[in-house]
Design a protein around this motif. Structure first.
Motif, PDB file in Angstrom:
ATOM      1  N   VAL A  26      -2.451 -40.596   5.293  1.00 18.27           N
ATOM      2  CA  VAL A  26      -3.250 -39.526   5.921  1.00 18.27           C
ATOM      3  C   VAL A  26      -3.796 -38.445   4.728  1.00 18.27           C
ATOM      4  N   GLU A  27      -3.230 -38.284   3.845  1.00 17.07           N
ATOM      5  CA  GLU A  27      -3.897 -37.565   2.663  1.00 17.07           C
ATOM      6  C   GLU A  27      -5.075 -38.238   2.080  1.00 17.07           C
ATOM      7  N   ARG A  28      -4.650 -39.719   1.778  1.00 18.43           N
ATOM      8  CA  ARG A  28      -5.877 -40.234   1.446  1.00 18.43           C
ATOM      9  C   ARG A  28      -7.065 -40.484   1.998  1.00 18.43           C
ATOM     10  N   SER A  29      -7.058 -40.690   3.299  1.00 11.00           N
ATOM     11  CA  SER A  29      -8.163 -40.648   4.227  1.00 11.00           C
ATOM     12  C   SER A  29      -8.633 -39.375   4.331  1.00 11.00           C
ATOM     13  N   PHE A  30      -8.144 -38.239   4.447  1.00 10.23           N
ATOM     14  CA  PHE A  30      -8.588 -36.881   4.433  1.00 10.23           C
ATOM     15  C   PHE A  30      -9.411 -36.571   3.083  1.00 10.23           C
ATOM     16  N   ASN A  31      -8.701 -37.031   1.941  1.00  9.71           N
ATOM     17  CA  ASN A  31      -9.223 -36.754   0.745  1.00  9.71           C
ATOM     18  C   ASN A  31     -10.680 -37.372   0.429  1.00  9.71           C
ATOM     19  N   VAL A  34     -13.635 -35.313   1.649  1.00  3.60           N
ATOM     20  CA  VAL A  34     -13.918 -34.045   1.122  1.00  3.60           C
ATOM     21  C   VAL A  34     -14.837 -34.172  -0.119  1.00  3.60           C
ATOM     22  N   LYS A  35     -15.740 -33.345   0.081  1.00  7.32           N
ATOM     23  CA  LYS A  35     -16.901 -33.253  -1.353  1.00  7.32           C
ATOM     24  C   LYS A  35     -16.682 -31.991  -2.030  1.00  7.32           C
ATOM     25  N   ALA A  36     -16.569 -32.050  -3.356  1.00 10.41           N
ATOM     26  CA  ALA A  36     -16.358 -30.723  -4.180  1.00 10.41           C
ATOM     27  C   ALA A  36     -17.974 -30.151  -4.101  1.00 10.41           C
ATOM     28  N   LYS A  37     -17.970 -28.967  -4.240  1.00 10.77           N
ATOM     29  CA  LYS A  37     -19.113 -28.007  -4.218  1.00 10.77           C
ATOM     30  C   LYS A  37     -19.100 -27.339  -5.505  1.00 10.77           C
ATOM     31  N   THR A  38     -20.427 -27.590  -6.383  1.00 15.53           N
ATOM     32  CA  THR A  38     -20.273 -26.865  -7.480  1.00 15.53           C
ATOM     33  C   THR A  38     -21.597 -25.965  -7.523  1.00 15.53           C
ATOM     34  N   PHE A  39     -21.523 -24.818  -7.994  1.00 14.24           N
ATOM     35  CA  PHE A  39     -22.820 -24.102  -8.144  1.00 14.24           C
ATOM     36  C   PHE A  39     -23.323 -23.608  -9.461  1.00 14.24           C
ATOM     37  N   GLN A  40     -24.282 -23.274  -9.625  1.00 14.35           N
ATOM     38  CA  GLN A  40     -24.933 -23.155 -10.958  1.00 14.35           C
ATOM     39  C   GLN A  40     -25.511 -21.638 -10.808  1.00 14.35           C
ATOM     40  N   LEU A  41     -25.657 -21.130 -12.102  1.00 16.19           N
ATOM     41  CA  LEU A  41     -26.313 -19.666 -12.362  1.00 16.19           C
ATOM     42  C   LEU A  41     -27.568 -19.661 -11.628  1.00 16.19           C
ATOM     43  N   GLY A  42     -27.590 -18.470 -10.949  1.00 18.09           N
ATOM     44  CA  GLY A  42     -29.029 -18.184 -10.074  1.00 18.09           C
ATOM     45  C   GLY A  42     -28.913 -18.701  -8.624  1.00 18.09           C
TER      46      GLY A  42
END
Length: 85
Positions: A26-31, A34-42
């Motif tokens: 279940v953990e593998r299918s959930f992960n 999941v998409k990591a969000k990264t933000f930049q300056l501005g």
């Protein structure tokens, strides 16, 4: 009766192993989704409104987000300094 106690312990151990294997699946299918969000300056972002920052007079219809805020500094991974408009 002693045999049934041994069998019960054995069944309990087998069940625990099966539960752990199922949790990993279940953990593998959930992960996967999941998409990591990264933000930049501005970048302009919204910040989650917590109980201590919400207006208590708004009640449960208060907006769940505050903002927009501009990212002015990246402190470390997933930690940012924000400023108002």
């Amino acid at each position: 009766m002693e045999n049934s106690l041994d069998a019960t312990e054995e069944l309990r151990e087998i069940t625990l192993i099966r539960m752990a294997a199922h949790q990993q699946i279940v953990e593998r299918s959930f992960n996967k989704n999941v998409k990591a969000k990264t933000f930049q300056l501005g970048d302009w972002v919204l910040r989650k409104a917590f109980q201590n920052t919400k207006n208590p007079a708004d009640g449960k219809l208060a907006p769940p987000w505050e903002g927009p805020y501009e990212i002015t500094q990246i402190v470390r991974n997933d930690a940012y300094r924000l400023t108002d408009q």
